[in-house]
Design a protein around this motif. Structure first.
Motif, PDB file in Angstrom:
ATOM      1  N   SER A 546       5.411  13.166  -1.561  1.00  0.00           N
ATOM      2  CA  SER A 546       5.724  12.438  -0.387  1.00  0.00           C
ATOM      3  C   SER A 546       5.089  11.103  -0.102  1.00  0.00           C
ATOM      4  CB  SER A 546       5.668  13.150   0.897  1.00  0.00           C
ATOM      5  OG  SER A 546       4.454  13.567   0.865  1.00  0.00           O
ATOM      6  N   LEU A 547       5.812   9.954   0.349  1.00  0.00           N
ATOM      7  CA  LEU A 547       5.174   8.654   0.352  1.00  0.00           C
ATOM      8  C   LEU A 547       5.486   8.271   1.863  1.00  0.00           C
ATOM      9  CD1 LEU A 547       6.220   6.978  -2.872  1.00  0.00           C
ATOM     10  CD2 LEU A 547       3.801   8.146  -2.263  1.00  0.00           C
ATOM     11  N   ALA A 548       4.803   7.416   2.593  1.00  0.00           N
ATOM     12  CA  ALA A 548       5.007   6.697   3.833  1.00  0.00           C
ATOM     13  C   ALA A 548       4.304   5.670   4.134  1.00  0.00           C
ATOM     14  CB  ALA A 548       5.011   7.669   4.996  1.00  0.00           C
ATOM     15  N   LEU A 549       4.782   4.471   4.426  1.00  0.00           N
ATOM     16  CA  LEU A 549       4.232   3.062   4.820  1.00  0.00           C
ATOM     17  C   LEU A 549       4.020   3.056   6.061  1.00  0.00           C
ATOM     18  CD1 LEU A 549       6.490   0.879   2.277  1.00  0.00           C
ATOM     19  CD2 LEU A 549       3.811   0.862   2.299  1.00  0.00           C
ATOM     20  N   ASP A 550       2.998   2.983   6.547  1.00  0.00           N
ATOM     21  CA  ASP A 550       2.541   2.731   7.941  1.00  0.00           C
ATOM     22  C   ASP A 550       2.803   1.373   8.645  1.00  0.00           C
ATOM     23  OD1 ASP A 550       0.248   1.462   7.512  1.00  0.00           O
ATOM     24  OD2 ASP A 550      -1.118   3.011   8.292  1.00  0.00           O
ATOM     25  N   ASN A 551       2.558   1.164   9.805  1.00  0.00           N
ATOM     26  CA  ASN A 551       2.738  -0.002  10.503  1.00  0.00           C
ATOM     27  C   ASN A 551       1.756  -1.020  10.028  1.00  0.00           C
ATOM     28  OD1 ASN A 551       4.454   1.549  11.766  1.00  0.00           O
ATOM     29  ND2 ASN A 551       3.295   1.578  13.765  1.00  0.00           N
ATOM     30  N   ASN A 552       0.751  -0.968   9.322  1.00  0.00           N
ATOM     31  CA  ASN A 552      -0.249  -1.728   8.566  1.00  0.00           C
ATOM     32  C   ASN A 552       0.135  -1.967   7.019  1.00  0.00           C
ATOM     33  OD1 ASN A 552      -1.561  -2.201  11.115  1.00  0.00           O
ATOM     34  ND2 ASN A 552      -2.731  -0.200  10.796  1.00  0.00           N
ATOM     35  N   ASN A 553       1.280  -1.548   6.609  1.00  0.00           N
ATOM     36  CA  ASN A 553       1.763  -1.519   5.406  1.00  0.00           C
ATOM     37  C   ASN A 553       0.784  -0.931   4.337  1.00  0.00           C
ATOM     38  OD1 ASN A 553       4.113  -2.491   3.854  1.00  0.00           O
ATOM     39  ND2 ASN A 553       2.771  -4.208   2.990  1.00  0.00           N
ATOM     40  N   GLN A 554       0.107   0.031   5.088  1.00  0.00           N
ATOM     41  CA  GLN A 554      -0.947   1.165   4.075  1.00  0.00           C
ATOM     42  C   GLN A 554       0.056   2.209   3.560  1.00  0.00           C
ATOM     43  OE1 GLN A 554      -4.054   1.852   6.963  1.00  0.00           O
ATOM     44  NE2 GLN A 554      -4.912   0.122   6.490  1.00  0.00           N
ATOM     45  N   LEU A 555      -0.113   2.607   2.533  1.00  0.00           N
ATOM     46  CA  LEU A 555       0.727   3.868   1.929  1.00  0.00           C
ATOM     47  C   LEU A 555       0.171   5.012   1.915  1.00  0.00           C
ATOM     48  CD1 LEU A 555       3.283   4.322   0.418  1.00  0.00           C
ATOM     49  CD2 LEU A 555       1.926   3.955  -1.877  1.00  0.00           C
TER      50      LEU A 555
END
Length: 793
Positions: A546-555
């Motif tokens: 699973s992958l998710a990009l947060d609000n700071n564009n960190q993966l």
């Protein structure tokens, strides 16, 4: 002496091994399926029906439906049988595990009785609760080890009877009492046994007499007769001294019940209702509209209620068979939802799972569910062009009415306005089948899809040379991108789990055996890269699920061996030695890796940049933006989750509701945060006015969003001041400073696009009646907004 000691021990266990469960209905909502029914019982002009792990009550006089699930305090385990005691107004719920729960109709409380569940001298496979029978306040519990007695008056256990040869544990399918004798229908060739109810030594197996030999599935007393059913389907009438075979049923009963002076046998494809003279009053079978298997049945007020595998409970008349009436609460098709999407105002659910080794077999063909306007709807399987193993759901970011659903065997399904319109495969798109020795074999394994900011839909397909595809829904143009520089030739390990697209257009792909891949077609030199070495903090056996990009564009990356983060996605292609980071936390002063060794099944980021993390067997974690603070850790022990196996998580950003799909059911949680808006134009405060009956002023738990005064429609970075009408400062909060999750016991805090105030001033006192002014300032654009709220004490 032995008997008295044993009874005392059991009583002590009964008193100490029970506890009342918590009601979670304030913040949680259950979305259980009630299609497959395990048992149906009657009581007080109502019927109670048990599905896999939840119960519903149907009032036959008002037609009202009420659900009782893990949200109301049930365990969420698999139910095996029900019984309702009209004398005590208790609903007894028996489970496959041996757990018993007592639901009180008078105060809606749930008492968990774990004596059988925790008995050390009974193997777990023998603890299933098969049936309940009540006599003068004592409930005789049929189990796979024998019979236990439970006192409804004292809510405590009495004796346990092991009635096999030599006191062995044997399966008892059902118990009844006839002429002051207790009869037990036993499985595995142990016959129909009986003993005198007045015998003080029933724990002695030698006091039990075998009346009939063979295997018996049911025994029931009806008026002044006794009837037992052998596994051969033969029904015997027993008068205490002799037995007579009176007829043979067309099928083996799954359920045998006496209700309304009638004996009801439920078989897979038939239900027979007999009167007190054992004359067949009516029979029922599946119909074209309700083509299903039956599981159980009861009668009430000259009507029959039949439990089914697919349609909940079917109601019909006894006098004359009419059309069935379907009775069940609204819910999804099944509990085993595999993928969710709640990013639009509609919650979508699919069921097409594949294994951790990316194997879709055995293939399953199921419908699609969507939840809109507080109601579940079905898109039937026969309208999906034969697509199987439907999984990932991706709404079009520019057209929410258009939804694409991946099939891990048939390609990509397009849905418009809740109707399937196109199935994209190797004949009408750029999608490709994996290659085998059979030229007629077509297998298109699309696992993940995502839209980029320009409106292109990207998909990833396993076991082909060019797995990455783009599709323009406007022009119909497909493009393919080869991975042969890294993966050549395609084989069974060339599979992919997840796909995320960052703000730079880089496609991040989680793989089975090739680590974390990145592809950016705008990079002229080596657009395809991957991280798959120990030097990059990747274990050789790590699968990137699973992958998710947060609000700071960190993966944020969920793997089979824990959690990883790629902090600098923007500089990834410029970095010659990129590395994934573990999140290191301090636990009791000792540094350790966050979620080390856990199988991470899903990660989602909410409006406050907090992370929701689902695991294979440890429930759901909710972390602060950097992972250093655990805000919540939900498991079956401290929440209504019916299972610690989390299949998927999705967040409705508009209202902060988090949906969690487990192996045994779907739950939603009112987290309270929301996505931020672009400006303050739609900011508002509620409730307004705050009336005296809204009894929440002065409370301290800002995480309970059912309380407090909310301000919604906030932008990404704001400062909010609350003053009284004279301009005196009452409360103040700032984004990323005053966080609800901080544990700082703030009176006023901001979570994404929503702020919550508990009605206290800077002196920690509840404010007086009056008008209060809310001054909102955007810290980046300097936009302002003024709101007013009336508080009435």
């Amino acid at each position: 002496m032995f008997r008295n000691f044993f009874k005392t021990l059991v009583l002590i266990l009964g008193l100490s091994a029970s506890g009342y469960s918590q009601d979670f209905s304030a913040l949680w909502q259950g979305h259980y399926s009630y299609n497959a029914i395990v048992d149906v019982v009657t009581g007080d002009q109502k019927i109670y029906a048990a599905a896999q792990n939840a119960v519903f009550k149907y009032d036959t006089q008002t037609n009202a439906l009420t659900t009782i699930s893990s949200v109301e305090g049930l365990s969420g385990e698999h139910i095996s049988t029900l019984y309702y005691s009209e004398s005590y107004q208790y609903l007894l719920i028996g489970y496959e595990s041996g757990l018993i729960e007592v639901y009180s109709e008078t105060d809606q409380s749930v008492l968990s009785v774990v004596d059988i569940l925790e008995k050390q001298n009974i193997t777990p496979v023998n603890k299933a609760i098969n049936d309940f029978y009540e006599k003068e306040g004592l409930v005789y519990i049929s189990t796979d080890y024998g019979i236990s007695v439970y006192d409804l008056q004292g809510l405590e256990f009495g004796d346990t009877y092991f009635i096999g040869n030599g006191g062995a544990q044997i399966t008892v399918n059902q118990v009844t009492i006839y002429n002051e004798e207790i009869y037990a229908a036993c499985g595995s060739g142990n016959g129909l046994k009986k003993a005198a109810l007045s015998n003080p030594n029933l724990i002695d197996y030698q006091q039990w007499q075998t009346v009939l030999f063979g295997e018996y599935v049911a025994v029931n007393s009806l008026i002044d007769k006794l009837y037992a059913v052998q596994s051969t389907r033969t029904v015997y009438e027993i008068d205490g001294t002799s037995s007579t075979a009176i007829f043979t049923l067309p099928g083996t009963p799954l359920d045998a019940t006496v209700s309304s002076s009638q004996l009801v046998y439920a078989m897979t494809g038939l239900v027979y209702v007999y009167n007190e003279e054992m004359q067949l009053l009516q029979s029922y079978g599946p119909t074209e509209d309700f083509d299903t298997n039956f599981t159980t049945a009861v009668t009430l007020n000259e009507e029959v209620y039949i439990g089914t595998e697919d349609f909940g409970v079917l109601n019909n008349l006894i006098s004359t068979v009419a059309d069935y009436i379907e009775i069940k609460p609204n819910g999804p098709l099944e509990n085993s939802i595999y993928k969710l999407n709640a990013t639009t105002q509609t919650v979508w659910a699919t069921y097409g799972e594949y294994t951790s080794a990316l194997n879709p077999y055995p293939l399953t063909s199921k419908g699609i569910n969507y939840y809109a306007n507080e109601e579940w709807h079905d898109i039937p399987v026969d309208s999906l062009f034969g697509a199987v193993e439907l999984n990932e759901i991706t709404p079009n970011i520019f057209n929410p009415n258009q939804v694409f659903i991946s099939s891990f065997f048939d390609g990509l399904l397009e849905i418009n306005n809740f109707e399937a319109t196109t199935l994209y495969d190797n004949t009408n798109s750029g999608l490709e089948s994996l290659v085998t020795g059979d030229p007629n074999y077509v297998d298109i394994r699309v696992s993940a899809t995502d839209f980029d900011s320009s409106g292109l839909l990207w998909s990833i397909t396993s076991r082909i040379d060019a797995p990455l595809k783009s599709y323009d829904p406007n022009s119909g143009l497909w493009r393919s991108y080869s991975f042969s520089d890294l993966i050549d030739p395609p084989n069974s390990e060339d599979g992919f789990f997840d796909l995320e697209i960052d703000s730079n257009g880089t496609k991040w792909i989680g793989s089975y055996a090739n680590g974390l891949l990145a592809y950016n077609e705008n990079i002229s030199n080596a657009p395809l890269r991957n991280m798959n070495s120990t030097a990059e903090n990747v274990d050789p056996y790590m699968r990137f699920i699973s992958l998710a990009l947060d609000n700071n564009n960190q993966l944020w990356i969920g793997t089979t061996l824990g959690l990883r983060v790629l902090y600098n996605t923007s500089g990834f292609y410029e970095n010659s030695n990129p590395s994934l980071s573990s999140v290191i936390i301090l636990e009791e002063g000792i540094a350790k890796e966050l979620l080390e060794g856990e199988v991470i099944t899903d990660i989602k980021v909410d409006g406050s940049n907090n992370k929701w993390v689902g695991t294979l067997d440890s429930g759901v974690f909710y972390f602060s933006p950097d992972g250093q603070t655990t805000i919540y850790h939900f498991t079956t022990d401290n929440s209504p989750l019916p299972s610690n196996q989390i299949n998927d998580i999705s967040i409705d950003a508009d209202n902060g509701i988090v949906y969690m799909a487990t192996a045994d059911g779907l739950l939603s949680f009112k987290a309270g945060g929301s996505a931020v808006d672009e400006n303050l134009e739609d900011a508002y405060v509620y409730p307004n006015p705050v009336r005296p009956e809204y009894n929440i002023l002065g409370f301290n738990d800002l995480n309970d969003i059912n309380k407090g005064i909310k301000i919604s429609g906030l932008t990404e970075r704001v400062n909010i001041k609350i003053t009284d009408i004279e301009g005196n400062l009452v409360a103040e909060a700032q984004t990323n400073v005053n966080l609800r999750s901080s544990g700082a016991n703030y009176n006023f805090a901001i979570d994404g696009g929503t702020a919550i105030w508990n009605g206290k001033n800077l002196g920690n006192n509840v404010v007086r009646t009056g008008v209060y002014v809310i001054l909102i300032s955007d810290l980046d654009t300097f936009e302002t907004k003024v709101l007013k709220v009336l508080v009435v004490r």
